[in-house]
Scaffold this motif. Structure first.
Motif, short mmCIF file in Angstrom:
data_model
loop_
_atom_site.label_atom_id
_atom_site.label_comp_id
_atom_site.label_asym_id
_atom_site.label_seq_id
_atom_site.Cartn_x
_atom_site.Cartn_y
_atom_site.Cartn_z
N GLU A 242 -6.21 8.53 -1.15
CA GLU A 242 -5.43 9.39 -1.61
C GLU A 242 -4.68 10.56 -1.92
OE1 GLU A 242 -2.79 8.29 1.38
OE2 GLU A 242 -3.53 6.47 2.25
N LEU B 184 -10.31 4.01 -3.70
CA LEU B 184 -8.56 4.71 -2.80
C LEU B 184 -7.84 4.98 -3.27
CD1 LEU B 184 -7.99 0.74 -1.31
CD2 LEU B 184 -8.24 2.63 -0.32
N TYR C 8 0.91 -1.32 0.38
CA TYR C 8 0.17 0.29 -0.13
C TYR C 8 1.06 1.24 -0.15
CZ TYR C 8 -4.26 3.42 0.60
OH TYR C 8 -5.07 3.83 0.73
N SER D 31 0.33 5.29 0.78
CA SER D 31 -0.24 6.50 1.65
C SER D 31 0.49 8.15 2.00
CB SER D 31 -0.86 5.58 3.13
OG SER D 31 -1.49 6.63 3.55
N ARG D 32 -0.27 9.32 1.85
CA ARG D 32 -0.03 10.04 2.37
C ARG D 32 0.39 10.12 3.85
NH1 ARG D 32 1.08 13.99 -1.22
NH2 ARG D 32 -0.33 12.76 -3.23
#
Length: 237
Positions: A197, A193, A150, A152-153
């Motif tokens: 994001e 998603l 994954y 992510s920020r």
């Protein structure tokens, strides 16, 4: 291929800002060329200003439509009719692109005779708490074999207890694609998603593509803000 959009959201016109006497996009083009790794180097842009700057330095340009949502969409349009196996995406705001990291990225495909890997990308370890928490820094976690789980920020993984200490990796926006994966990206609609994001790499994961992450010790400087440009100027000199 180097996607180069003039109207960047955070720092409009950044690719045409001066870096040691030449525009940032020209410095990035020269850095990619000087690695000596590629059969061809193409800047893909929707901007006449950027095109003129690159052509003026002897570079090759493909003009694209303006309405692309991501750099990968822009590259997919440009690569459709090209006979090529692997496409490497170097971001236009990466003037410190160097050979060592790109060579590791390309080598992934030499070790994949069954062609199971759809794309590869770079990551570098980060230790500064401010950068770990910064939403402009995209973090990535991988499985035991180095495939992305994954992006992510947010700071991932979450440090639940004092020990063991988490290791954090920054996702650098440099990719190597199989052409088929790049064309697939263009036809597959954005899912929730990715939309939340605002990270295009997530689309590949949501559709089951395999992303091999390659660690590099070279962090470089991505020019996303005026402050980054000043850091780049200082590093260059």
């Amino acid at each position: 291929m180097i996607p180069a959009r003039y109207a960047a959201t955070r720092f409009p016109g950044k690719l045409m800002k001066d870096l040691a006497g030449k525009p940032v996009i020209v410095r990035t083009y020269e850095a990619a060329r000087d690695t000596g790794l590629f059969d061809d180097i193409i800047v893909v842009t929707d901007s006449d200003i950027i095109a003129e700057a690159v052509i003026g330095e002897g570079g090759k340009v493909v003009m694209s439509r303006q309405e692309h949502e991501t750099g990968s969409d822009r590259l997919a349009e440009a690569v459709t009719d090209l006979e090529t196996d692997i496409v490497v995406n170097v971001q236009g705001d990466e003037p410190f692109t160097e050979r060592e990291s790109l060579e590791k990225l390309i080598h992934v495909f030499h070790e994949d005779p069954e062609k199971e890997i759809d794309l590869a990308s770079l990551m570098t370890e980060i230790t500064e708490p401010a950068e770990i928490m910064d939403p402009n820094t995209v973090k990535v976690i991988t499985d035991k074999d180095g495939f992305a789980l994954y992006f992510s920020r947010a700071p991932i993984p979450y440090q639940r207890a004092e020990k063991p200490r988490a290791t954090y990796y920054k996702h650098k926006g440099v990719y190597a694609f199989r052409k088929r994966a790049l064309l697939d990206f263009r036809r597959l609609p954005m899912l929730p998603l990715e939309a939340v994001e605002k990270i295009e790499a997530i689309r590949f994961l949501e559709y089951g593509k395999k992303i091999k992450m390659v660690q590099t010790r070279v962090s470089g400087i991505e020019i996303d803000t005026p402050e980054d440009l000043e850091r780049a100027k200082a590093a260059w000199s």
